[in-house]
Write a protein that holds these residues in place. Structure first.
Motif, PDB file in Angstrom:
ATOM      1  N   VAL A   1       0.844  -1.199   0.000  1.00 12.77           N
ATOM      2  CA  VAL A   1       0.000   0.000   0.000  1.00 12.77           C
ATOM      3  C   VAL A   1       0.880   1.250   0.000  1.00 12.77           C
ATOM      4  CG1 VAL A   1      -1.755   1.297   1.274  1.00 12.77           C
ATOM      5  CG2 VAL A   1      -1.874  -1.189   1.182  1.00 12.77           C
TER       6      VAL A   1
ATOM      7  N   LEU B   1       0.960   3.853  -2.997  1.00 13.73           N
ATOM      8  CA  LEU B   1       0.524   5.221  -2.680  1.00 13.73           C
ATOM      9  C   LEU B   1       1.468   6.251  -3.304  1.00 13.73           C
ATOM     10  CD1 LEU B   1      -1.666   6.649  -0.961  1.00 13.73           C
ATOM     11  CD2 LEU B   1      -0.057   6.633   0.930  1.00 13.73           C
TER      12      LEU B   1
ATOM     13  N   LEU C   1      -6.456  10.752  -0.469  1.00 21.92           N
ATOM     14  CA  LEU C   1      -6.536   9.446   0.208  1.00 21.92           C
ATOM     15  C   LEU C   1      -5.920   9.520   1.611  1.00 21.92           C
ATOM     16  CD1 LEU C   1      -5.670   7.010  -2.709  1.00 21.92           C
ATOM     17  CD2 LEU C   1      -7.716   6.874  -1.292  1.00 21.92           C
TER      18      LEU C   1
ATOM     19  N   ILE D   1      -8.353  11.798   3.936  1.00 18.03           N
ATOM     20  CA  ILE D   1      -9.646  11.209   4.306  1.00 18.03           C
ATOM     21  C   ILE D   1      -9.487   9.762   4.775  1.00 18.03           C
ATOM     22  CG2 ILE D   1     -11.908  10.509   3.396  1.00 18.03           C
ATOM     23  CD1 ILE D   1     -11.796  13.061   1.657  1.00 18.03           C
ATOM     24  N   GLY D   2      -8.747   8.971   3.996  1.00 17.99           N
ATOM     25  CA  GLY D   2      -8.605   7.555   4.350  1.00 17.99           C
ATOM     26  C   GLY D   2      -7.760   7.334   5.585  1.00 17.99           C
ATOM     27  N   ALA D   3      -6.627   8.039   5.653  1.00 17.62           N
ATOM     28  CA  ALA D   3      -5.701   7.798   6.767  1.00 17.62           C
ATOM     29  C   ALA D   3      -5.976   8.710   7.958  1.00 17.62           C
ATOM     30  CB  ALA D   3      -4.265   7.990   6.295  1.00 17.62           C
ATOM     31  N   ASN D   4      -6.154   9.999   7.702  1.00 14.66           N
ATOM     32  CA  ASN D   4      -6.319  10.953   8.803  1.00 14.66           C
ATOM     33  C   ASN D   4      -7.761  11.092   9.284  1.00 14.66           C
ATOM     34  OD1 ASN D   4      -3.816  12.688   9.636  1.00 14.66           O
ATOM     35  ND2 ASN D   4      -3.599  12.299   7.453  1.00 14.66           N
TER      36      ASN D   4
ATOM     37  N   TYR E   1     -14.937  15.315   4.192  1.00 14.77           N
ATOM     38  CA  TYR E   1     -14.790  15.892   2.851  1.00 14.77           C
ATOM     39  C   TYR E   1     -14.623  17.415   2.950  1.00 14.77           C
ATOM     40  CZ  TYR E   1     -16.484  11.465   0.831  1.00 14.77           C
ATOM     41  OH  TYR E   1     -16.627  10.147   0.458  1.00 14.77           O
TER      42      TYR E   1
ATOM     43  N   LYS F   1     -14.397  14.402  -3.833  1.00 13.79           N
ATOM     44  CA  LYS F   1     -15.056  13.098  -4.000  1.00 13.79           C
ATOM     45  C   LYS F   1     -14.546  12.382  -5.243  1.00 13.79           C
ATOM     46  CE  LYS F   1     -19.355  14.122  -1.546  1.00 13.79           C
ATOM     47  NZ  LYS F   1     -20.797  14.372  -1.691  1.00 13.79           N
ATOM     48  N   SER F   2     -14.407  13.128  -6.334  1.00 12.92           N
ATOM     49  CA  SER F   2     -13.970  12.449  -7.569  1.00 12.92           C
ATOM     50  C   SER F   2     -12.499  12.049  -7.470  1.00 12.92           C
ATOM     51  CB  SER F   2     -14.233  13.320  -8.802  1.00 12.92           C
ATOM     52  OG  SER F   2     -13.526  14.524  -8.703  1.00 12.92           O
TER      53      SER F   2
ATOM     54  N   LEU G   1     -10.960  11.258  -4.767  1.00 10.05           N
ATOM     55  CA  LEU G   1     -10.936  10.134  -3.832  1.00 10.05           C
ATOM     56  C   LEU G   1     -11.315   8.835  -4.550  1.00 10.05           C
ATOM     57  CD1 LEU G   1     -10.579   9.344  -0.821  1.00 10.05           C
ATOM     58  CD2 LEU G   1     -13.026   9.754  -0.535  1.00 10.05           C
ATOM     59  N   ALA G   2     -12.360   8.916  -5.357  1.00 16.71           N
ATOM     60  CA  ALA G   2     -12.811   7.718  -6.072  1.00 16.71           C
ATOM     61  C   ALA G   2     -11.745   7.253  -7.065  1.00 16.71           C
ATOM     62  CB  ALA G   2     -14.124   8.017  -6.789  1.00 16.71           C
TER      63      ALA G   2
ATOM     64  N   ARG H   1      -8.751   5.869  -5.107  1.00 16.37           N
ATOM     65  CA  ARG H   1      -9.046   4.557  -4.511  1.00 16.37           C
ATOM     66  C   ARG H   1      -8.961   3.471  -5.590  1.00 16.37           C
ATOM     67  NH1 ARG H   1     -11.176  -0.336  -4.330  1.00 16.37           N
ATOM     68  NH2 ARG H   1     -11.645  -1.022  -2.230  1.00 16.37           N
TER      69      ARG H   1
ATOM     70  N   LEU I   1      -5.296   2.992  -6.686  1.00 12.28           N
ATOM     71  CA  LEU I   1      -4.524   2.314  -5.637  1.00 12.28           C
ATOM     72  C   LEU I   1      -4.874   0.822  -5.605  1.00 12.28           C
ATOM     73  CD1 LEU I   1      -2.440   3.063  -3.488  1.00 12.28           C
ATOM     74  CD2 LEU I   1      -4.296   3.396  -1.872  1.00 12.28           C
TER      75      LEU I   1
END
Lengths: 63, 210
Positions: free
Chosen positions: B117, B121, B132, B135-138, B142, B157-158, B160-161, B164, B167
């Protein structure tokens, strides 16, 4: 003739939700971050804070 | 600053102490954010310390009671972008080499181990990587991520999508990703690497060799 456009079915969300609690990628990212957070804070950071403390003291004495 | 209500020395001192406490508390998260951005421990810690000094120097511009973490993350991020822009002229950019690296990295893996990962990344476009991490780690919302990155929530949002998806493909390969989509056909994801990415990769490589 090849279809063009969005292959998603009608009504499907355009952007897939990113569930930070269950998504395996999010969980892995969180674990990576937690590993860094669990590390002991390096002395350079504490020295920097000590320098800030000295500035605060000097400022307080000046007032 | 003109028009600002003057604070009493006691209130000012209390604000300073509060600011100092917040600075101390945010160090682990700040180091994590920096590490996620650049992928190199030493460089990340330099960036985090630099952000702390800049935050201290700019504390008058911080409004007590607002989101300190988002504010200092923004400082770190801005400085990070400034640094890689400044250094980009020094590095030759070869998109073909980068593309070969990405294809090699897209090989399948059985499990989702953290090193995979971490490696993947660092190969994402910067704007996807940072969203990522935020939002994902910390665990930023949004709205907070949009504040840090200075863009709209829809953009967050876009990114992030896309991040994701990219990754997941880098870690698991496209077949597993397509299976995740339950039979739908996904367009190939652009795994472009920007000049900034190349700069950073070169810096990391130099740091590893030294």
């Amino acid at each position: 003739m090849a279809k063009i456009g969005n292959p998603k079915p009608p009504g499907a969300p355009i952007i897939k939700a990113f569930d930070t609690h269950s998504d395996p990628i999010a969980i892995a990212l969180k674990r990576l971050h937690e590993e860094v957070e669990a590390e002991e804070i390096p002395s350079e950071f504490l020295n920097l804070l000590a320098a800030i403390d000295r500035k605060m003291d000097a400022k307080a004495k000046g007032e | 600053m003109a028009g600002e209500i003057a604070k009493s020395p006691a209130v000012e001192n209390s604000d300073t102490e509060e600011f100092r406490a917040q600075l101390l508390a945010v160090i682990p998260a700040l180091r994590g954010f920096a590490r996620g951005l650049c992928g190199n421990r030493e460089l990340a810690d330099d960036m985090a310390q630099d952000a702390m000094m800049r935050a201290w120097a700019a504390q008058a511009s911080f409004t007590p009671g607002t989101n300190f973490r988002a504010w200092i993350f923004m400082i770190l991020r801005n400085q990070f972008y400034t640094t890689i822009r400044r250094n980009s002229r020094m590095v030759s950019w070869d998109p073909e080499v980068a593309e070969r690296v990405l294809i090699a990295q897209a090989a399948q893996h059985d499990g989702l181990n953290l090193q995979d990962v971490q490696d993947a990344l660092q190969k994402l476009p910067l704007e996807q990587r940072e969203v990522l991490i935020l939002i994902g780690a910390n665990g930023l919302s949004y709205e907070e991520a949009a504040e840090v990155m200075g863009c709209a929530i829809g953009t967050i949002k876009s990114r992030l999508a896309r991040g994701r998806t990219a990754l997941s493909i880098l870690i698991n390969g496209t077949e597993q990703y397509n299976a995740e989509l339950d039979g739908t056909v996904e367009k190939p994801v652009s795994l472009r690497v920007t000049a900034e990415e190349k700069t950073l990769a070169a810096r990391n490589e130099t740091a590893r060799q030294s």
